[in-house]
Design a protein around this motif. Structure first.
Motif, PDB file in Angstrom:
ATOM      1  N   VAL A 186      63.528 -30.508 -19.429  1.00 20.40           N
ATOM      2  CA  VAL A 186      62.683 -29.861 -20.527  1.00 20.40           C
ATOM      3  C   VAL A 186      62.742 -28.454 -20.780  1.00 20.40           C
ATOM      4  CG1 VAL A 186      60.597 -29.711 -21.667  1.00 20.40           C
ATOM      5  CG2 VAL A 186      60.974 -31.860 -20.855  1.00 20.40           C
ATOM      6  N   ALA A 187      62.594 -27.953 -19.325  1.00 20.26           N
ATOM      7  CA  ALA A 187      62.604 -26.579 -19.192  1.00 20.26           C
ATOM      8  C   ALA A 187      64.035 -25.915 -19.697  1.00 20.26           C
ATOM      9  CB  ALA A 187      62.662 -26.203 -17.806  1.00 20.26           C
ATOM     10  N   ALA A 188      65.217 -26.526 -19.798  1.00 19.17           N
ATOM     11  CA  ALA A 188      66.358 -26.336 -20.285  1.00 19.17           C
ATOM     12  C   ALA A 188      66.465 -26.279 -21.807  1.00 19.17           C
ATOM     13  CB  ALA A 188      67.419 -27.306 -19.858  1.00 19.17           C
ATOM     14  N   VAL A 207      54.767 -33.540 -27.336  1.00 18.86           N
ATOM     15  CA  VAL A 207      55.942 -32.671 -27.431  1.00 18.86           C
ATOM     16  C   VAL A 207      55.837 -31.333 -26.887  1.00 18.86           C
ATOM     17  CG1 VAL A 207      57.885 -31.942 -28.675  1.00 18.86           C
ATOM     18  CG2 VAL A 207      57.194 -34.640 -28.680  1.00 18.86           C
ATOM     19  N   LEU A 208      54.993 -30.644 -27.745  1.00 22.72           N
ATOM     20  CA  LEU A 208      54.637 -29.212 -27.604  1.00 22.72           C
ATOM     21  C   LEU A 208      54.083 -28.903 -26.237  1.00 22.72           C
ATOM     22  CD1 LEU A 208      53.565 -28.134 -31.207  1.00 22.72           C
ATOM     23  CD2 LEU A 208      55.926 -28.215 -30.012  1.00 22.72           C
ATOM     24  N   SER A 209      53.181 -29.938 -25.849  1.00 25.50           N
ATOM     25  CA  SER A 209      52.558 -29.911 -24.470  1.00 25.50           C
ATOM     26  C   SER A 209      53.531 -29.968 -23.320  1.00 25.50           C
ATOM     27  CB  SER A 209      51.444 -31.046 -24.305  1.00 25.50           C
ATOM     28  OG  SER A 209      50.837 -30.778 -22.976  1.00 25.50           O
ATOM     29  N   ALA A 210      54.609 -30.883 -23.368  1.00 25.80           N
ATOM     30  CA  ALA A 210      55.709 -30.986 -22.634  1.00 25.80           C
ATOM     31  C   ALA A 210      56.454 -29.835 -22.464  1.00 25.80           C
ATOM     32  CB  ALA A 210      56.660 -32.114 -22.657  1.00 25.80           C
ATOM     33  N   PHE A 211      56.577 -29.208 -23.626  1.00 25.65           N
ATOM     34  CA  PHE A 211      57.437 -27.879 -23.541  1.00 25.65           C
ATOM     35  C   PHE A 211      56.774 -26.900 -22.916  1.00 25.65           C
ATOM     36  CE2 PHE A 211      60.497 -30.028 -26.079  1.00 25.65           C
ATOM     37  CZ  PHE A 211      61.463 -28.973 -26.644  1.00 25.65           C
ATOM     38  N   ALA A 214      56.648 -27.080 -19.205  1.00 28.58           N
ATOM     39  CA  ALA A 214      57.851 -26.787 -18.532  1.00 28.58           C
ATOM     40  C   ALA A 214      58.242 -25.311 -18.763  1.00 28.58           C
ATOM     41  CB  ALA A 214      58.768 -27.700 -19.096  1.00 28.58           C
ATOM     42  N   GLY A 215      57.331 -24.554 -19.395  1.00 27.43           N
ATOM     43  CA  GLY A 215      57.690 -23.061 -19.582  1.00 27.43           C
ATOM     44  C   GLY A 215      58.893 -22.893 -20.681  1.00 27.43           C
ATOM     45  N   ALA A 216      58.954 -23.798 -21.354  1.00 26.43           N
ATOM     46  CA  ALA A 216      59.951 -23.736 -22.677  1.00 26.43           C
ATOM     47  C   ALA A 216      59.159 -23.436 -23.921  1.00 26.43           C
ATOM     48  CB  ALA A 216      60.846 -25.181 -22.776  1.00 26.43           C
ATOM     49  N   ALA A 217      59.800 -23.079 -24.930  1.00 31.69           N
ATOM     50  CA  ALA A 217      59.202 -22.635 -26.173  1.00 31.69           C
ATOM     51  C   ALA A 217      60.305 -23.165 -27.260  1.00 31.69           C
ATOM     52  CB  ALA A 217      58.835 -21.415 -26.296  1.00 31.69           C
ATOM     53  N   ALA A 218      60.187 -24.059 -28.198  1.00 30.97           N
ATOM     54  CA  ALA A 218      60.843 -24.565 -29.025  1.00 30.97           C
ATOM     55  C   ALA A 218      60.794 -23.530 -30.195  1.00 30.97           C
ATOM     56  CB  ALA A 218      60.696 -26.056 -29.476  1.00 30.97           C
ATOM     57  N   ARG A 219      61.754 -23.534 -31.069  1.00 27.77           N
ATOM     58  CA  ARG A 219      61.882 -22.882 -32.302  1.00 27.77           C
ATOM     59  C   ARG A 219      61.808 -24.031 -33.335  1.00 27.77           C
ATOM     60  NH1 ARG A 219      66.840 -18.983 -31.925  1.00 27.77           N
ATOM     61  NH2 ARG A 219      67.875 -20.944 -31.785  1.00 27.77           N
ATOM     62  N   ILE A 220      60.444 -24.238 -34.082  1.00 25.54           N
ATOM     63  CA  ILE A 220      60.361 -25.346 -34.958  1.00 25.54           C
ATOM     64  C   ILE A 220      61.004 -24.988 -36.338  1.00 25.54           C
ATOM     65  CG2 ILE A 220      58.571 -26.767 -36.151  1.00 25.54           C
ATOM     66  CD1 ILE A 220      56.528 -26.048 -33.901  1.00 25.54           C
ATOM     67  N   ARG A 221      62.103 -25.588 -36.594  1.00 23.89           N
ATOM     68  CA  ARG A 221      62.841 -25.362 -37.790  1.00 23.89           C
ATOM     69  C   ARG A 221      62.421 -26.227 -39.097  1.00 23.89           C
ATOM     70  NH1 ARG A 221      68.337 -24.065 -37.511  1.00 23.89           N
ATOM     71  NH2 ARG A 221      68.326 -24.169 -39.632  1.00 23.89           N
ATOM     72  N   LEU A 222      61.502 -27.283 -38.610  1.00 22.99           N
ATOM     73  CA  LEU A 222      61.356 -28.261 -39.548  1.00 22.99           C
ATOM     74  C   LEU A 222      60.071 -28.962 -39.174  1.00 22.99           C
ATOM     75  CD1 LEU A 222      61.706 -29.861 -42.379  1.00 22.99           C
ATOM     76  CD2 LEU A 222      62.935 -31.580 -40.920  1.00 22.99           C
ATOM     77  N   GLU A 263      59.421 -36.955 -17.863  1.00 23.30           N
ATOM     78  CA  GLU A 263      59.532 -37.550 -19.196  1.00 23.30           C
ATOM     79  C   GLU A 263      58.126 -37.735 -19.770  1.00 23.30           C
ATOM     80  OE1 GLU A 263      62.529 -41.313 -19.601  1.00 23.30           O
ATOM     81  OE2 GLU A 263      60.747 -41.937 -18.551  1.00 23.30           O
ATOM     82  N   PRO A 264      58.112 -37.213 -21.051  1.00 26.93           N
ATOM     83  CA  PRO A 264      56.742 -37.444 -21.795  1.00 26.93           C
ATOM     84  C   PRO A 264      56.784 -38.750 -22.331  1.00 26.93           C
ATOM     85  CG  PRO A 264      58.335 -36.118 -23.113  1.00 26.93           C
ATOM     86  CD  PRO A 264      59.062 -36.279 -21.989  1.00 26.93           C
ATOM     87  N   THR A 265      55.445 -39.461 -22.471  1.00 27.09           N
ATOM     88  CA  THR A 265      55.356 -40.696 -23.019  1.00 27.09           C
ATOM     89  C   THR A 265      54.383 -40.665 -23.859  1.00 27.09           C
ATOM     90  OG1 THR A 265      53.647 -41.256 -21.123  1.00 27.09           O
ATOM     91  CG2 THR A 265      56.058 -41.794 -20.733  1.00 27.09           C
ATOM     92  N   TRP A 266      54.194 -41.936 -24.796  1.00 24.22           N
ATOM     93  CA  TRP A 266      53.102 -42.144 -25.571  1.00 24.22           C
ATOM     94  C   TRP A 266      52.679 -43.478 -25.312  1.00 24.22           C
ATOM     95  CZ3 TRP A 266      53.836 -44.007 -31.330  1.00 24.22           C
ATOM     96  CH2 TRP A 266      54.730 -44.710 -31.344  1.00 24.22           C
ATOM     97  N   ALA A 267      51.437 -43.622 -25.533  1.00 24.15           N
ATOM     98  CA  ALA A 267      50.781 -44.951 -25.238  1.00 24.15           C
ATOM     99  C   ALA A 267      49.858 -45.197 -26.270  1.00 24.15           C
ATOM    100  CB  ALA A 267      49.948 -44.877 -23.768  1.00 24.15           C
ATOM    101  N   PRO A 268      50.164 -46.014 -27.326  1.00 26.16           N
ATOM    102  CA  PRO A 268      49.354 -46.249 -28.548  1.00 26.16           C
ATOM    103  C   PRO A 268      48.243 -47.419 -28.026  1.00 26.16           C
ATOM    104  CG  PRO A 268      51.523 -47.140 -28.819  1.00 26.16           C
ATOM    105  CD  PRO A 268      51.673 -46.318 -27.623  1.00 26.16           C
TER     106      PRO A 268
END
Length: 300
Positions: A186-188, A207-211, A214-222, A263-268
C-alpha cells in the motif's frame, strides 16, 4: 393525546416542507391539513413549523417530533404487518437496505428465500452505510447489510449477523505499472490517482485508513457511488480503485487485479433494530440467512 393520524399529517408536511404537496400526497384538501397542523400545535403548546408566504421549515421542536413520529409510525406499520403475518402464515414485506457490492453477491440467497417464502416481498434499496443506519433508526428500513457497525450501535441499538469477510484489491489498467504483479505494498501507492467512493461509504473509510496507516496519500480524481464507474476509470488508466475482490472479479471492462500488502478487508453484517422484535417475515429472513451461510457469506 396525539393520534397516529395526526402524526401522519405532521410527517407528510415535515417531509415535503410544503402544505399543498403534503395535502396532495395525503389526498386531502390543503385547508383541512393546515387546520390539523394548527390543532396539533395548540395541543402540544409549541410551534412545529416556521412558515411564511415563501417557505416552510421545521422548528427545533418540529425536528424532534419528526424523529418520534418516524419511529412511532414505523412501529404501527410493523405491528400491522406482523399481525397479517401471524394470521396467514409467513407473509409480509421486508424493506432491505443493501450495500453496493453485495447486490450481486446476495442475489442467489434472495432468489432461494423468495422460492421458499413466496408470500414475503423483499424491497431492495441500495444505500451506503451511513444512509442505511439512518434508515434503520428512522424506521424506513427493516434490515440492512451494513459494512461496519459503529461500536455504539453494535449489540445495543442494532442486532447483527456477520456475513463473512472479504479482501479489498486494487484494480488498474492492464498497462499500469502495478499490473502483472501479484501483490503491491500500500505504501507504494503514495501519490496514485484514485477513483474513490463518496463520503458516507465505509469502503471509502477503509481504503483511506489503509493508505494513511501505510504513510501513503492518494490523489482522489473521482468520487462516485458506483463500482462500475470506478472500474471504467481504472480500465482506461485515468485512476486506480480499491474494491471488494468479488466486485473486481465480476465480468466487465478489462482491468488488472492486484492484491495489497497489508490487505484491507471489509466484513458486512445483516443488521436490524435490537429493540424491535422482528415480525414473521423478517424473522424468517434472518433465520434463512443464518441457516444458509454458503449463500449469504461474502466469502462464498
Amino acid at each position: 393525546m396525539m393520534g397516529s393520524r395526526q402524526l401522519e399529517y405532521f410527517r407528510a408536511v415535515a417531509r415535503e416542507l410544503h402544505f399543498t404537496r403534503a395535502a396532495e400526497a395525503l389526498q386531502m384538501a390543503q385547508p383541512a391539513l393546515s387546520q390539523q397542523i394548527r390543532k396539533l400545535e395548540r395541543q402540544l403548546g409549541v410551534a412545529l413549523f416556521d412558515r411564511d408566504n415563501h417557505r416552510v421549515e421545521l422548528t427545533p421542536a418540529g425536528a424532534a417530533l419528526l424523529e418520534h413520529a418516524e419511529r412511532i409510525l414505523a412501529d404501527i406499520a410493523a405491528a400491522e404487518e406482523e399481525m397479517r403475518g401471524w394470521a396467514g402464515g409467513t407473509r409480509g414485506r421486508i424493506r432491505l437496505g443493501i450495500a453496493r457490492g453485495l447486490t450481486v453477491r446476495l442475489a442467489r440467497l434472495l432468489a432461494a428465500f423468495s422460492a421458499e417464502y413466496p408470500q414475503v416481498d423483499v424491497d431492495l434499496r441500495e444505500h451506503n452505510t451511513e444512509e442505511m443506519l439512518a434508515g434503520l433508526h428512522g424506521g424506513r428500513l427493516d434490515a440492512a447489510t451494513v459494512v461496519r457497525l459503529p461500536p455504539q450501535e453494535e449489540g445495543r441499538r442494532l442486532a447483527s449477523l456477520p456475513l463473512g469477510e472479504e479482501p479489498l484489491v486494487l484494480i488498474t489498467a492492464e498497462s499500469a505499472p502495478q499490473a502483472g504483479r501479484y501483490r503491491v505494498p500500500v505504501a507504494a501507492l503514495d501519490g496514485v490517482d484514485l477513483a474513490c467512493f463518496s463520503p458516507g461509504s465505509v469502503i471509502r473509510e477503509i481504503v483511506l485508513s489503509a493508505f494513511a496507516e501505510a504513510g501513503a496519500a492518494a490523489r482522489i480524481r473521482l468520487e462516485t457511488r458506483e463500482y462500475s464507474t470506478a472500474r471504467a476509470m481504472a480500465s482506461v488508466g485515468l485512476a486506480a480503485a480499491v474494491v471488494p475482490r468479488s466486485i473486481a472479479e465480476e465480468p466487465g471492462l478489462p482491468v488488472a487485479v492486484v492484491r495489497l500488502d497489508p490487505e484491507p478487508t471489509w466484513a458486512p453484517s445483516l443488521a436490524w433494530p435490537a429493540g424491535r422484535r422482528p415480525g414473521p417475515a423478517l424473522a424468517a429472513f434472518i433465520a434463512f440467512m443464518r441457516d444458509h451461510p454458503d449463500l449469504a457469506s461474502v466469502a462464498s
